[in-house]
Design a protein around this motif. Sequence first.
Motif, PDB file in Angstrom:
ATOM      1  N   TYR A 165       0.784  -1.234   0.000  1.00  0.00           N
ATOM      2  CA  TYR A 165       0.000   0.000   0.000  1.00  0.00           C
ATOM      3  C   TYR A 165       0.819   1.290   0.000  1.00  0.00           C
ATOM      4  O   TYR A 165       0.316   2.334  -0.418  1.00  0.00           O
ATOM      5  CB  TYR A 165      -0.944   0.027   1.205  1.00  0.00           C
ATOM      6  N   PHE A 166       2.057   1.241   0.494  1.00  0.00           N
ATOM      7  CA  PHE A 166       2.787   2.490   0.683  1.00  0.00           C
ATOM      8  C   PHE A 166       3.991   2.647  -0.245  1.00  0.00           C
ATOM      9  O   PHE A 166       4.167   3.705  -0.852  1.00  0.00           O
ATOM     10  CB  PHE A 166       3.246   2.614   2.142  1.00  0.00           C
ATOM     11  N   LEU A 167       4.818   1.629  -0.358  1.00  0.00           N
ATOM     12  CA  LEU A 167       6.077   1.789  -1.090  1.00  0.00           C
ATOM     13  C   LEU A 167       5.897   2.094  -2.580  1.00  0.00           C
ATOM     14  O   LEU A 167       6.623   2.929  -3.124  1.00  0.00           O
ATOM     15  CB  LEU A 167       6.972   0.557  -0.904  1.00  0.00           C
ATOM     16  N   PRO A 168       4.944   1.461  -3.289  1.00  0.00           N
ATOM     17  CA  PRO A 168       4.859   1.700  -4.733  1.00  0.00           C
ATOM     18  C   PRO A 168       4.096   2.971  -5.112  1.00  0.00           C
ATOM     19  O   PRO A 168       4.033   3.304  -6.290  1.00  0.00           O
ATOM     20  CB  PRO A 168       4.095   0.463  -5.251  1.00  0.00           C
ATOM     21  N   ARG A 169       3.509   3.669  -4.139  1.00  0.00           N
ATOM     22  CA  ARG A 169       2.615   4.783  -4.449  1.00  0.00           C
ATOM     23  C   ARG A 169       3.349   6.112  -4.421  1.00  0.00           C
ATOM     24  O   ARG A 169       4.388   6.260  -3.782  1.00  0.00           O
ATOM     25  CB  ARG A 169       1.451   4.840  -3.452  1.00  0.00           C
ATOM     26  N   ALA A 211      13.234  12.738  -6.151  1.00  0.00           N
ATOM     27  CA  ALA A 211      13.555  11.360  -5.761  1.00  0.00           C
ATOM     28  C   ALA A 211      14.690  11.422  -4.747  1.00  0.00           C
ATOM     29  O   ALA A 211      15.539  12.306  -4.807  1.00  0.00           O
ATOM     30  CB  ALA A 211      13.966  10.536  -6.975  1.00  0.00           C
ATOM     31  N   GLY A 212      14.688  10.483  -3.811  1.00  0.00           N
ATOM     32  CA  GLY A 212      15.750  10.460  -2.811  1.00  0.00           C
ATOM     33  C   GLY A 212      15.214  10.264  -1.407  1.00  0.00           C
ATOM     34  O   GLY A 212      14.017  10.088  -1.191  1.00  0.00           O
ATOM     35  N   GLY A 213      16.118  10.317  -0.433  1.00  0.00           N
ATOM     36  CA  GLY A 213      15.764   9.969   0.938  1.00  0.00           C
ATOM     37  C   GLY A 213      14.846  10.945   1.640  1.00  0.00           C
ATOM     38  O   GLY A 213      14.188  10.580   2.611  1.00  0.00           O
ATOM     39  N   THR A 214      14.777  12.212   1.164  1.00  0.00           N
ATOM     40  CA  THR A 214      13.925  13.184   1.824  1.00  0.00           C
ATOM     41  C   THR A 214      12.469  13.040   1.404  1.00  0.00           C
ATOM     42  O   THR A 214      11.568  13.482   2.102  1.00  0.00           O
ATOM     43  CB  THR A 214      14.423  14.609   1.506  1.00  0.00           C
ATOM     44  N   THR A 215      12.231  12.408   0.262  1.00  0.00           N
ATOM     45  CA  THR A 215      10.880  12.249  -0.263  1.00  0.00           C
ATOM     46  C   THR A 215      10.321  10.877   0.100  1.00  0.00           C
ATOM     47  O   THR A 215      10.984  10.068   0.736  1.00  0.00           O
ATOM     48  CB  THR A 215      10.877  12.419  -1.786  1.00  0.00           C
ATOM     49  N   HIS A 216       9.096  10.618  -0.337  1.00  0.00           N
ATOM     50  CA  HIS A 216       8.497   9.298  -0.177  1.00  0.00           C
ATOM     51  C   HIS A 216       9.235   8.288  -1.065  1.00  0.00           C
ATOM     52  O   HIS A 216       9.596   8.613  -2.178  1.00  0.00           O
ATOM     53  CB  HIS A 216       7.019   9.365  -0.586  1.00  0.00           C
ATOM     54  N   PRO A 217       9.512   7.032  -0.602  1.00  0.00           N
ATOM     55  CA  PRO A 217       9.063   6.456   0.674  1.00  0.00           C
ATOM     56  C   PRO A 217      10.024   6.629   1.832  1.00  0.00           C
ATOM     57  O   PRO A 217       9.738   6.152   2.919  1.00  0.00           O
ATOM     58  CB  PRO A 217       8.910   4.978   0.318  1.00  0.00           C
ATOM     59  N   GLY A 218      11.187   7.292   1.642  1.00  0.00           N
ATOM     60  CA  GLY A 218      12.041   7.547   2.788  1.00  0.00           C
ATOM     61  C   GLY A 218      13.501   7.234   2.529  1.00  0.00           C
ATOM     62  O   GLY A 218      13.934   7.018   1.402  1.00  0.00           O
ATOM     63  N   GLY A 219      14.288   7.212   3.632  1.00  0.00           N
ATOM     64  CA  GLY A 219      15.720   7.010   3.547  1.00  0.00           C
ATOM     65  C   GLY A 219      16.119   5.558   3.494  1.00  0.00           C
ATOM     66  O   GLY A 219      15.329   4.659   3.768  1.00  0.00           O
ATOM     67  N   GLY A 220      17.371   5.315   3.149  1.00  0.00           N
ATOM     68  CA  GLY A 220      17.890   3.960   2.986  1.00  0.00           C
ATOM     69  C   GLY A 220      17.981   3.608   1.516  1.00  0.00           C
ATOM     70  O   GLY A 220      17.159   4.040   0.703  1.00  0.00           O
TER      71      GLY A 220
END
Length: 493
Positions: free
Chosen positions: A138-142, A461-470
């Motif tokens: 529900y979260f990562l691909p959106r 795109a990147g760690g500051t945006t969705h879905p997050g860091g890492g």
Amino acid sequence: MKEVVVIGGGLGGLAAAITLQYNGFSVSVFEKNEHFGGKLMPIQLNDYYFDFGPNTITMPHVFQHVIEQTGEKADDYFQLIKLASHTRNFFPDGTSFDFSTSQQIMKAQLKMIDTKGLHNYPSFLAEIERLYHLSARYFLPRMFTSWKDYLSPSLGAAFLRVRPLETLDHFFQRYFQHKHILQAFNRYATYIGSSPYQTPATFAMIAYLELIHGVYYVKGGNSNIAKSFVRLARKLGVKLYPSTQVTKLEVKDRKINKIILNSGETVNADFIIMNADLLKAYPHLVLEKERPHFTNQKIEGYEPSISAFVILAGLKKRHQGLLHHNVFFSNNYEQEFRDLFTNKCYSTDPTIYICNSSYTDPTVAPSGDNLFILVNAPSTKNAEAHDGLEDYKELVYKKLETYGISINPHLAVEKVISPLDIEEKFGAFKGALYGISANHRMNAFLRPSNIAKDIHNLYFAGGTTHPGGGSPMVTISGLNVANHIIKTKKETK
């Protein structure tokens, strides 16, 4: 053919570039540093090789997908080595606890020190698996553009089921009771640069990735993932420009119509993807009047994640007892995070992480250990906190001595990287490793959108945006943005 410019050649930018070029776009990537890959930076000091980060690779299918979506075989580009017992956690009382994908090994250790944990371990694994699959579905691909995106019935139901109101520390206390075990699990909050005493329990899914899916290392160094992306990008025809900085984006009629480089050259594009840290790059590249929904005041209101104080130490010997990943814990973990986030200073009793990749791959350091030593550090918001770091290095070495890890007598090469260096090298907001901290629920779940609200052809795109860091998350962000642009192009035909 539609033109795309990617600002920043980190994993997210490279993933987006590969995806778009393969799907018929003409892509150019401008990277201010000499290397591509962002924080996944290779460092060679004489015979000693180091990955600046990330040292822990999870979700390998994400990196493989970037390559395999083009019809290529990921195995032809990089080779993964799965680490069974991957992290040794050391505690001040002289005991240790290994994290392993083997349930048998985990249960045998829990039987000795945490009977509650032993009894609950199967249900714990089931719960973190549930959290992961909900997030992955529900979260990562959106792509989330505003809080209204959370109002769909299916997404709203999923959101309530991922424990958004519970802290990570409270969640782990449901299943374990020994303070050492809790401390070891609580460290997963640092994977997103945050505090376990404030971060939502949703991020317990990180434990699932390590304990079920496993931890991996890339033969020859994890930076080979980035090098593989570069190799494929070039093969597809992506134009890559290292040591080339974008200095300004000119906006006309709510669209970027001119991209200005440090050479003075101007470039035009139909779509622009900012893979640089948007909290740092966006206000630097775009005048505030052109981004009323993302003002300087709003940017300053975000809490940066933790930074890092890093020592690269090449030794003339190999320490027995060290695994590939090792953590030497402090006596008071809660105080450590109070120092980092509340007092905005270094801990006098820090938890120390050491990656010794030569344990798995001796070719990267033939003569001895290649120790990547990392201590959580405050952001650069309080600049004075970063004075006297030579003394802090010696404090770290002295603490490792108490654990039997001797550094100074065996040093062959050494390099120190501070939060100030991270801020400068990677254009990181306040030196943050992971962009925004997840200490506040709004920042944990509603990060800055991947789509600029005020500029129609700008994406992030990147760690500051969705879905997050890492590293997996930033790669996913690049894939999400690229697929959105592909979809947008098809809909406007």
